[in-house]
Design an enzyme around this catalytic site. Structure first.
Site, PDB file in Angstrom:
ATOM      1  N   ASP A   1       0.843  -1.200   0.000  1.00 43.29           N
ATOM      2  CA  ASP A   1       0.000   0.000   0.000  1.00 43.29           C
ATOM      3  C   ASP A   1       0.874   1.245   0.000  1.00 43.29           C
ATOM      4  O   ASP A   1       1.564   1.536   0.978  1.00 43.29           O
ATOM      5  CB  ASP A   1      -0.901  -0.006   1.248  1.00 43.29           C
ATOM      6  CG  ASP A   1      -1.939   1.104   1.213  1.00 43.29           C
ATOM      7  OD1 ASP A   1      -1.922   1.913   0.264  1.00 43.29           O
ATOM      8  OD2 ASP A   1      -2.767   1.153   2.144  1.00 43.29           O
TER       9      ASP A   1
ATOM     10  N   GLU B   1      -1.440  -1.262  -4.041  1.00 46.12           N
ATOM     11  CA  GLU B   1      -2.591  -0.415  -3.684  1.00 46.12           C
ATOM     12  C   GLU B   1      -2.246   1.065  -3.774  1.00 46.12           C
ATOM     13  O   GLU B   1      -1.230   1.499  -3.243  1.00 46.12           O
ATOM     14  CB  GLU B   1      -3.019  -0.784  -2.253  1.00 46.12           C
ATOM     15  CG  GLU B   1      -4.193   0.007  -1.708  1.00 46.12           C
ATOM     16  CD  GLU B   1      -4.701  -0.597  -0.401  1.00 46.12           C
ATOM     17  OE1 GLU B   1      -4.632  -1.837  -0.240  1.00 46.12           O
ATOM     18  OE2 GLU B   1      -5.145   0.166   0.475  1.00 46.12           O
TER      19      GLU B   1
ATOM     20  N   GLU C   1     -10.231   3.815  -2.380  1.00 50.69           N
ATOM     21  CA  GLU C   1     -10.699   4.169  -1.039  1.00 50.69           C
ATOM     22  C   GLU C   1     -10.967   5.665  -0.902  1.00 50.69           C
ATOM     23  O   GLU C   1     -11.705   6.077  -0.008  1.00 50.69           O
ATOM     24  CB  GLU C   1      -9.678   3.714   0.018  1.00 50.69           C
ATOM     25  CG  GLU C   1      -8.350   4.447  -0.044  1.00 50.69           C
ATOM     26  CD  GLU C   1      -7.351   3.928   0.990  1.00 50.69           C
ATOM     27  OE1 GLU C   1      -6.809   2.842   0.772  1.00 50.69           O
ATOM     28  OE2 GLU C   1      -7.113   4.607   1.996  1.00 50.69           O
TER      29      GLU C   1
ATOM     30  N   HIS D   1     -12.348  -1.500   1.510  1.00 52.17           N
ATOM     31  CA  HIS D   1     -11.403  -0.807   2.391  1.00 52.17           C
ATOM     32  C   HIS D   1     -12.044  -0.737   3.777  1.00 52.17           C
ATOM     33  O   HIS D   1     -13.215  -0.368   3.896  1.00 52.17           O
ATOM     34  CB  HIS D   1     -11.161   0.606   1.869  1.00 52.17           C
ATOM     35  CG  HIS D   1     -10.254   1.433   2.713  1.00 52.17           C
ATOM     36  ND1 HIS D   1     -10.724   2.378   3.593  1.00 52.17           N
ATOM     37  CD2 HIS D   1      -8.919   1.438   2.831  1.00 52.17           C
ATOM     38  CE1 HIS D   1      -9.694   2.946   4.203  1.00 52.17           C
ATOM     39  NE2 HIS D   1      -8.578   2.397   3.764  1.00 52.17           N
TER      40      HIS D   1
HETATM   41 CA    CA Z   1      -4.938   1.934   1.710  1.00 48.89          CA
END
Ligand code: CA
Length: 387
Positions: free
Chosen positions: A199, A225, A251, A301
């Site tokens: 991420d 991500e 997200e 998320h």
């Molecule tokens: Ca994230």
């Protein structure tokens, strides 16, 4: 039934240690709960995404902007309420904090709807496609320490999270592309045969994302991500076309209209909608339908307190298999392995996710009690409420 009051509770505490991701360090944990009361004695709970001072601003929007629009309305008229609020706020914010605020109110209305008929939210949506879901544990946050210290810690932490029973784990990056590749190598060593995900919280340029992404191809990462800024739709399309690692994101996107652009752009392999931000359960269901209309799998998320976790468990239960089969692709529950008392100790009967994961091979059961299936402890809320 009529809505009689809408109250926000912003909970905050110091964390045991400062943690960071690619954008900032933070030392306080915040949760923003929304409580909707009715004239029939039913109370619904929801949660708004947004930490720190964002939560305080959202509290003002919930209590001073949205509440006066909907007090007196029937809480079962969720879609009518959603569109009334959205249409009245359209000129003032079709994304961001107004929609985060609406999300918490909408989730509370679904909680009330479930309680009114004695059914869990997944039954209202159409039933449970699964009675449990596999959790992945994220951790490996950034700290104010050297690259070498990060590398040693990330290997140990990755192994520890898999050792807790989680089926997969997710790390942060954000030290710079070259150091980040070394961090990813460290996590690949730590997880052994288990899956790991990366991420970036949108810290790269497209060319740097290609550099890190090519290393992730070699390391076998499951997804990459938010590699780049969410607004950079062209960059996402180039990354997805050019990399052999799943690109995930979303997200930071809101409503069906924001998601329509992301999905039509074909820049993500896995969609990560945030129900506490994008417009609540009412809007999440439309975003889910839109994602599946584009044959894009969804892994929600998840961030926040036990209310957010319970909301997501309801939605993960009700998510249709896509495309289905004897061994279908399955969603996962995102779970933050760092200390979070607003998740672990908020409820009168805690979900105790970590114990479930350890006991049940990484699986978490879907709550079956009415509404969200959980109840917050009012004394706990009072203890941590800062406003
Ligand atoms: Ca994230």
């Amino acid at each position: 039934m009529k809505i009689t009051a809408i109250r926000s509770h912003v909970l905050q505490c110091d964390m045991p240690e400062e943690l960071g991701y690619s954008q900032q360090f933070y030392a306080k944990r915040t949760a923003h709960l929304v409580e909707v009361s009715t004239d029939e004695g039913l109370t619904g709970w929801g949660e708004c995404f947004g930490p720190g001072n964002v939560a305080l601003a959202n509290k003002t929007i919930v209590e001073r902007v949205i509440a006066p629009m909907v007090i007196g309305m029937d809480p079962l008229d969720r879609d009518v309420i959603w569109h009334k609020v959205y249409n009245l706020l359209r000129d003032h914010g079709q994304k961001g904090m107004p929609i985060q605020s609406l999300s918490g109110v909408d989730i509370a209305l679904w909680d009330i709807a479930g309680k009114a008929v004695g059914l869990p939210i997944h039954k209202l949506i159409g039933g449970a496609h699964r009675t449990g879901v596999t959790a992945y544990g994220y951790g490996m946050m950034l700290k104010r320490e050297s690259v070498d210290d990060h590398i040693a810690r990330f290997t140990d932490e990755a192994a520890a999270i898999i050792g807790m029973g989680f089926s997969a784990t997710k790390m942060k990056t954000g030290l710079g592309p070259k150091a980040d590749v070394r961090l990813c190598e460290a996590v690949a060593r730590g997880v052994g045969e288990a899956r790991f995900m990366v991420d970036a919280n949108h810290c790269y340029t497209t060319s740097d994302a290609f550099y890190v992404g090519r290393a992730l191809e070699e390391l076998g990462a499951y997804w990459f991500e938010e590699p780049i800024a969410p607004e950079d739709l062209d960059g996402y399309r180039e990354l997805r076309a050019g990399l052999r690692v799943n690109i995930s994101g979303g997200e930071a996107e809101f409503t069906r209209w924001g998601w329509r652009q992301i999905l039509e752009n074909r820049g993500i392999d896995i969609a990560q909608p945030e129900v506490c931000a994008l417009g609540g359960i009412t809007e999440y269901l439309r975003v889910l339908a839109l994602a599946h209309a584009h044959f894009t799998p969804v892994i929600n998320h998840v961030w926040g307190s036990a209310i957010a976790v319970a909301t997501n468990l309801q939605l993960l239960a009700a998510m249709p298999p896509m495309p289905g089969g004897l061994n279908p692709w399955e969603p996962m529950l995102e779970f933050d392995t760092t200390e979070n008392r607003f998740r672990d100790h908020l409820l009168t009967e805690p979900l105790d996710i970590q114990a479930q994961v350890a006991r049940n091979g990484g699986r978490v059961a879907i709550p079956t009690a009415p509404g969200l299936g959980v109840e917050p402890d009012l004394a706990f809320i009072k203890k941590y409420a800062i406003q």
